[in-house]
Design an enzyme around this catalytic site. Structure first.
Site, PDB file in Angstrom:
ATOM      1  CG  ASN A 100      -6.926   6.650   8.776  1.00  0.00           C
ATOM      2  OD1 ASN A 100      -6.212   7.300   9.520  1.00  0.00           O
ATOM      3  ND2 ASN A 100      -6.965   5.324   8.815  1.00  0.00           N
ATOM      4  CG  HIS A 144      -0.801   9.482   7.821  1.00  0.00           C
ATOM      5  ND1 HIS A 144       0.359   8.829   8.182  1.00  0.00           N
ATOM      6  CD2 HIS A 144      -1.476   8.621   7.023  1.00  0.00           C
ATOM      7  CE1 HIS A 144       0.394   7.633   7.610  1.00  0.00           C
ATOM      8  NE2 HIS A 144      -0.708   7.484   6.907  1.00  0.00           N
ATOM      9  NE  ARG A 191       9.546  19.654  17.209  1.00  0.00           N
ATOM     10  CZ  ARG A 191       9.716  20.889  16.780  1.00  0.00           C
ATOM     11  NH1 ARG A 191       9.589  21.166  15.488  1.00  0.00           N
ATOM     12  NH2 ARG A 191      10.019  21.858  17.628  1.00  0.00           N
ATOM     13  CG  HIS A 221      -4.762   1.349  13.456  1.00  0.00           C
ATOM     14  ND1 HIS A 221      -3.953   0.700  12.539  1.00  0.00           N
ATOM     15  CD2 HIS A 221      -4.878   0.492  14.506  1.00  0.00           C
ATOM     16  CE1 HIS A 221      -3.601  -0.478  13.019  1.00  0.00           C
ATOM     17  NE2 HIS A 221      -4.144  -0.623  14.225  1.00  0.00           N
ATOM     18  NE  ARG A 227       0.733   0.455  14.538  1.00  0.00           N
ATOM     19  CZ  ARG A 227       0.849  -0.388  13.500  1.00  0.00           C
ATOM     20  NH1 ARG A 227       0.141  -0.189  12.411  1.00  0.00           N
ATOM     21  NH2 ARG A 227       1.673  -1.406  13.548  1.00  0.00           N
ATOM     22  CD  GLU A 281      -8.225   1.435  10.030  1.00  0.00           C
ATOM     23  OE1 GLU A 281      -8.673   1.435   8.872  1.00  0.00           O
ATOM     24  OE2 GLU A 281      -7.043   1.732  10.301  1.00  0.00           O
ATOM     25  CB  THR A 283       0.941   1.642   6.728  1.00  0.00           C
ATOM     26  OG1 THR A 283      -0.490   1.783   6.744  1.00  0.00           O
ATOM     27  CG2 THR A 283       1.371   1.045   5.394  1.00  0.00           C
ATOM     28  CG  HIS A 297      -3.862  -0.344   2.534  1.00  0.00           C
ATOM     29  ND1 HIS A 297      -3.549   0.067   3.807  1.00  0.00           N
ATOM     30  CD2 HIS A 297      -2.685  -0.693   1.966  1.00  0.00           C
ATOM     31  CE1 HIS A 297      -2.241  -0.053   4.007  1.00  0.00           C
ATOM     32  NE2 HIS A 297      -1.698  -0.501   2.904  1.00  0.00           N
ATOM     33  N   GLY A 298      -4.227   2.545   0.338  1.00  0.00           N
ATOM     34  CA  GLY A 298      -3.466   2.974  -0.826  1.00  0.00           C
ATOM     35  C   GLY A 298      -4.264   3.738  -1.863  1.00  0.00           C
ATOM     36  N   GLY A 323      -6.893   7.876   3.962  1.00  0.00           N
ATOM     37  CA  GLY A 323      -6.192   8.793   4.845  1.00  0.00           C
ATOM     38  C   GLY A 323      -4.981   9.442   4.218  1.00  0.00           C
ATOM     39  CG  HIS A 324      -0.275   8.497   2.966  1.00  0.00           C
ATOM     40  ND1 HIS A 324       0.201   8.833   1.710  1.00  0.00           N
ATOM     41  CD2 HIS A 324       0.748   8.692   3.829  1.00  0.00           C
ATOM     42  CE1 HIS A 324       1.467   9.202   1.814  1.00  0.00           C
ATOM     43  NE2 HIS A 324       1.827   9.134   3.091  1.00  0.00           N
TER      44      HIS A 324
END
Length: 239
Positions: free
Chosen positions: A7, A10, A18, A43, A45, A70, A100, A191-192, A213-214
């Protein structure tokens, strides 16, 4: 053997901080694929807080593995997906105020709308996955909706603070995998997840894809994206 879906949201988050053009999630996706990721997840959004339409359009042309979009099950997003036609769409819940995605999709409570979105996407030749909590009711509803796959929300497992709680959540995930496979659904998870808590999950048969991802992007800030992806791929593929 399970695959890694990287993912790159980020990367876009840093860019949008910026309002410039760097870092580019398109470049990050290419590096991730070269390092062993077998899918790229983004994702888009409704508020466009990180990934932009331009990213989706370019990634559709440049991703060499699989592009997983997503998205919320809204008319706008379904229309965009049917026009762009990524290989896969994962329907997720979405709230404007959340940092998130906070939980799984309530398929049972929104069955008609999700079934309608799923049907439109599948008619466009797109594989449809639903991001759901590991509960029997939501997984059975996912099958009823016509989805091809589920992505098990691993957030509660990842956030468990005690060994007892962790074992409880892991058992729920194990049962969700079993039921999903029994119903003929492809099973993903995400997730996580990070370089430590993914280890118990890699030993569970039946998961075909981890979307992460994160933790990878966080590690990439210290060791570089190529190395961060390769390290996660090694963990996922370990015997």
């Amino acid at each position: 053997m399970a695959k890694l879906g990287l993912n790159v949201d980020h990367i876009a988050t840093v860019r949008q901080a910026r309002g410039g053009s760097e870092p580019d999630p398109v470049t990050a996706a290419a590096i991730g694929e070269l390092a062993g990721a077998e899918g790229i997840t983004i994702h888009l959004r409704e508020d466009r807080r990180h990934i932009q339409d331009r990213d989706l359009e370019i990634l559709r042309r440049t991703v060499q593995t699989k592009l997983n979009l997503e998205m919320a099950a809204t008319d706008e997003m379904v229309g965009i997906a049917c026009r762009i036609r990524p290989e896969q769409c994962t329907l997720v819940p979405e709230k404007r105020q959340e940092l998130t995605t906070e939980g799984g999709l309530d398929v049972l409570g929104n069955l008609a709308g999700i079934t309608r979105a799923t049907s439109s996407l599948r008619e466009a030749g797109i594989v449809v996955s639903l991001f759901v909590d590991p509960t029997v009711e939501q997984i059975r509803a996912s099958k009823e909706s016509g989805a091809d796959a589920i992505e098990i929300h691993t957030g509660r497992y990842a956030e468990a603070r005690s060994e007892k709680s962790r074992h409880h959540e892991l058992a729920a995930i194990r049962e969700a995998i079993r039921l999903g496979n029994e119903l003929g659904l492809t099973v993903h998870a995400g997730h996580g997840l990070n370089y430590v808590n993914i280890l118990p999950l890699t030993g569970l048969a039946g998961i075909e894809e981890f979307n992460i991802g994160h933790s990878i992007i966080s590690r990439a800030m210290l060791v570089g994206l190529d190395r961060a992806v390769r390290e996660m791929v090694t963990l996922i593929r370990r015997p």
